[in-house]
Design an enzyme around this catalytic site. Sequence first.
Site, PDB file in Angstrom:
ATOM      1  CB  ILE A 268      -1.071   2.028 -11.000  1.00  0.00           C
ATOM      2  CG1 ILE A 268      -1.271   3.383 -10.307  1.00  0.00           C
ATOM      3  CG2 ILE A 268      -1.056   2.205 -12.506  1.00  0.00           C
ATOM      4  CD1 ILE A 268      -0.159   4.390 -10.631  1.00  0.00           C
ATOM      5  CG  ASP A 269      -0.079  -2.714  -7.588  1.00  0.00           C
ATOM      6  OD1 ASP A 269      -1.208  -3.051  -7.986  1.00  0.00           O
ATOM      7  OD2 ASP A 269       0.936  -3.430  -7.682  1.00  0.00           O
ATOM      8  CG  ASN A 270      -3.563   1.044  -2.905  1.00  0.00           C
ATOM      9  OD1 ASN A 270      -4.208   1.450  -3.876  1.00  0.00           O
ATOM     10  ND2 ASN A 270      -4.114   0.361  -1.929  1.00  0.00           N
ATOM     11  CB  THR A 272       2.586   1.780  -8.387  1.00  0.00           C
ATOM     12  OG1 THR A 272       2.917   0.420  -8.151  1.00  0.00           O
ATOM     13  CG2 THR A 272       3.249   2.241  -9.672  1.00  0.00           C
ATOM     14  NE  ARG A 389       4.352  -5.091  -5.865  1.00  0.00           N
ATOM     15  CZ  ARG A 389       3.380  -5.032  -4.966  1.00  0.00           C
ATOM     16  NH1 ARG A 389       2.200  -4.512  -5.295  1.00  0.00           N
ATOM     17  NH2 ARG A 389       3.571  -5.497  -3.754  1.00  0.00           N
TER      18      ARG A 389
END
Length: 478
Positions: A268-270, A272, A389
């Site tokens: 998952i994104d940094n 998030t 996003r």
Amino acid sequence: MGSVAVTVASMLFSGVCRSLATPAVARSFRMSRAALRNHQNKNAPSWCCRSSYNSYTAIAAESEFSKTDAENLTATSSSNSLPKYDRLLPCPLHKTPPRVEHLVVSEGGPVLEHICKALELPPLYVTDLIQFGAVYYALVCPQPPPSATEEQIRVFKEVTEPSVLRQRASIKGKTVREAQKTFRVTHADQFVEPGTYLRVHVHPKRFPRCYEIDWRSRIISVAESYVVLDKPAGTSVGGTTDNIEESCATFATRALGLTAPLMTTHQIDNCTEGCVVLARTKEYCSVFHGKIREKKVKKLYLALASSPLPTGIITHYMRPINMAPRLISEDFIKGWLMCQLEIQECRKVPWPTPSIQDKYCVEDCGWPYQDFAYECKINLLTGRTHQIRAQFAACRAPLVGDSMYMPAAIGDMSNPGLNPFGKYKRDFSSESEKETAVVNWIAQHGKEPGVAIGLQACQISWDDDDHFYESGSPWWRC
């Protein structure tokens, strides 16, 4: 061989947009507007030559580009100096200007010795870089880009001349393409032979938040084959290309006192937070990857949106280019990837207070002040990078704190038709006109968030909910 050095463009070795800088020996970073424009829009790398150490030393610098990085480059150039190198720890709180060096070994020996000499770095610092996973090697230097000069091409041909390569026992039985594959250097005393290519990330991307977290409290579950972690925002699940040390996997392993390192099964994104599954064995890594491919893993997210959205399924199509920002279209475009999510709930909640935003470094992205935000529960039907996003921003409901996509949403709202793939897109008279519009649309986006945005992976389950886990309360409820 003469004492000629060649700047190898960083775009050769990376799939994302990068900014370029000149060598450390020059003790300054320079970037012309034209070179930057070409690099951002067409991924066109630039090259330069210098003398160094009686060897063919290929030098370049790369970083994830942002306005902040450009300011750092300018500041460094004006001071005409680089930081004094000592150790990578303790972790600095400030961002260091990007620097990645590309070298070709002229004399065989320990990798530590060669890097220290070529880049004038202290041994302890280079040892730290190797521990961080910031040093790579390949048996043969990669092919220069089409923009290379005659001199640079001559140098490359000389070090990769077939008669020279035939004398190297290490590449016998390999194609040149196979010999150009990069691997991490894992030991400071690893021997590198003449002709070996090295890539050194002198300034790795850092994650200072790793040192602020009570990692034991973030463990949701420990099973025989896996660990479920409530990932904090501002951290990387398994590390980055240049930093595998400051990662969730590493710190969770230490918090649990495990002897074998935990391994990533998904990302998952940094920026998030929320549920991630870390495997305790390579075998379970493969098992979990299989479950993802077979769509046996279900993920629910909570998103803090700046505007309300109706419940139901939202569909877009994402441009199949592995580069941020991710562009999406409301209409089908051949070759683009379908993105689908289902909004199950959308409820009005208070906008995070200034103190909460400061605590989690939530950025002010220019969205008009309002008292309320909208918390949406999302069933992610397709798992694309930045999907939630990008889709929410396309619906003019960007996530709170999303400094990459919120500026574009604001621009689209103030200037309908700015988005060439949006609801109010214009008809273009030529492909070049459309290409210009796409470039302008990309320019409306900002930089990647530093720490947190309004997004949490709140729930993960697989095998028909036989394995079911939930994260704690999202940061905006704290």
